[in-house]
Design a protein around this motif. Structure first.
Motif, mmCIF file in Angstrom:
data_model
loop_
_atom_site.group_PDB
_atom_site.id
_atom_site.type_symbol
_atom_site.label_atom_id
_atom_site.label_comp_id
_atom_site.label_asym_id
_atom_site.label_seq_id
_atom_site.Cartn_x
_atom_site.Cartn_y
_atom_site.Cartn_z
ATOM 1 N N TYR A 1 51.520 29.963 11.282
ATOM 2 C CA TYR A 1 51.454 30.510 9.930
ATOM 3 C C TYR A 1 50.291 31.486 9.737
ATOM 4 N N TYR B 1 57.418 31.008 0.815
ATOM 5 C CA TYR B 1 58.187 31.478 1.961
ATOM 6 C C TYR B 1 59.376 30.548 2.199
ATOM 7 N N PRO C 1 55.069 38.771 1.081
ATOM 8 C CA PRO C 1 55.917 37.799 0.394
ATOM 9 C C PRO C 1 56.629 38.428 -0.789
ATOM 10 N N ARG C 2 57.822 37.970 -1.067
ATOM 11 C CA ARG C 2 58.612 38.504 -2.171
ATOM 12 C C ARG C 2 58.493 37.654 -3.425
ATOM 13 N N ALA D 1 51.883 32.351 -2.123
ATOM 14 C CA ALA D 1 53.145 32.943 -1.700
ATOM 15 C C ALA D 1 54.132 31.844 -1.336
ATOM 16 N N THR E 1 60.498 32.408 11.648
ATOM 17 C CA THR E 1 60.226 33.203 10.462
ATOM 18 C C THR E 1 58.838 33.818 10.464
ATOM 19 N N THR E 2 58.157 33.832 11.604
ATOM 20 C CA THR E 2 56.818 34.397 11.615
ATOM 21 C C THR E 2 56.857 35.910 11.542
ATOM 22 N N LYS F 1 65.485 36.203 3.568
ATOM 23 C CA LYS F 1 64.177 35.564 3.703
ATOM 24 C C LYS F 1 63.264 35.995 2.564
ATOM 25 N N LEU F 2 62.374 35.094 2.171
ATOM 26 C CA LEU F 2 61.483 35.373 1.047
ATOM 27 C C LEU F 2 60.224 36.102 1.502
ATOM 28 N N HIS F 3 60.419 37.144 2.281
ATOM 29 C CA HIS F 3 59.338 38.038 2.661
ATOM 30 C C HIS F 3 59.945 39.378 3.026
ATOM 31 N N TYR G 1 51.174 35.039 8.543
ATOM 32 C CA TYR G 1 51.745 35.267 7.212
ATOM 33 C C TYR G 1 50.657 35.735 6.249
#
Length: 202
Positions: free
Chosen positions: A163, A28, A121-122, A26, A115-116, A75-77, A166
């Protein structure tokens, strides 16, 4: 500059465990559109170390910057279950954030607490072609619809401490070869010169 890249990292397995070939990882991080009144989108992602990549929904929409100059942040999630706070700055001035990575440079180290969360994930890079260990720098090419392309080296971090919340990349997803054709990390922006529009000065 047009798109600032903040706190980019690839999430690896638990500490001490290698990332074997065939893995999906993933991606992020935070994308900030600096262009007022013009939205953009992350259209594709690729790396010479992976067979392909998947972007949920086919692209990541990035809102335009506001007239007051506030950047359009994404954000990439999955935002639904995440803390939406800005990434924590790692400088003395609270109004500043780490500088964006220029093409071919190492992405700024993730600051973590801002960002936690537990969202999905995207963006996922799929089918790793060589074993990696934590700390490895992975060349990744990000192709934006309007701002152009940038290639940066993104650190692989173990799933520990901040992390640990995630999620890892979901397995058993079909690889989509060539969301953009993988290119070697030459240290320059792929495609045309200065396609990201990022300033070269301070």
């Amino acid at each position: 500059m047009q798109i600032a890249l903040r706190n980019m990292f690839l999430l690896g397995p638990n500490p001490g465990e290698p990332t074997p070939t065939g893995s999906s990882l993933a991606l992020y991080g935070v994308l900030i559109n600096q262009v007022i009144g013009r939205a953009d989108r992350l259209a594709s992602v690729s790396s010479p170390l992976f067979a392909g990549a998947r972007i949920d929904g086919g692209a990541v929409q990035i809102p335009a910057a506001q007239p007051d100059g506030e950047g359009g942040l994404v954000k990439l999630h999955d935002e639904g279950a995440l803390n939406t706070a800005e990434p924590s700055p790692d400088r003395g001035d609270e109004s500043e954030t780490p500088p964006p990575a220029e093409a071919g440079e190492i992405s700024p180290q993730p600051t973590g607490p801002g960002t936690t969360g537990q969202g999905q994930p995207r963006v996922v890079l799929q089918d790793l072609n060589k074993e990696l260990v934590a700390g490895a720098l992975v060349p990744v090419r990000l192709q934006f619809e309007k701002a152009g392309a940038a290639t940066i080296r993104i650190p692989l971090v173990p799933r520990q401490q901040e992390y640990a919340t995630y999620p890892l990349a979901s397995p058993a997803q079909p690889t989509q070869p060539g969301t953009a054709a993988p290119r070697p990390n030459t240290g320059q922006t792929p495609g045309t010169e200065q396609t990201t529009g990022r300033e070269q000065g301070p």
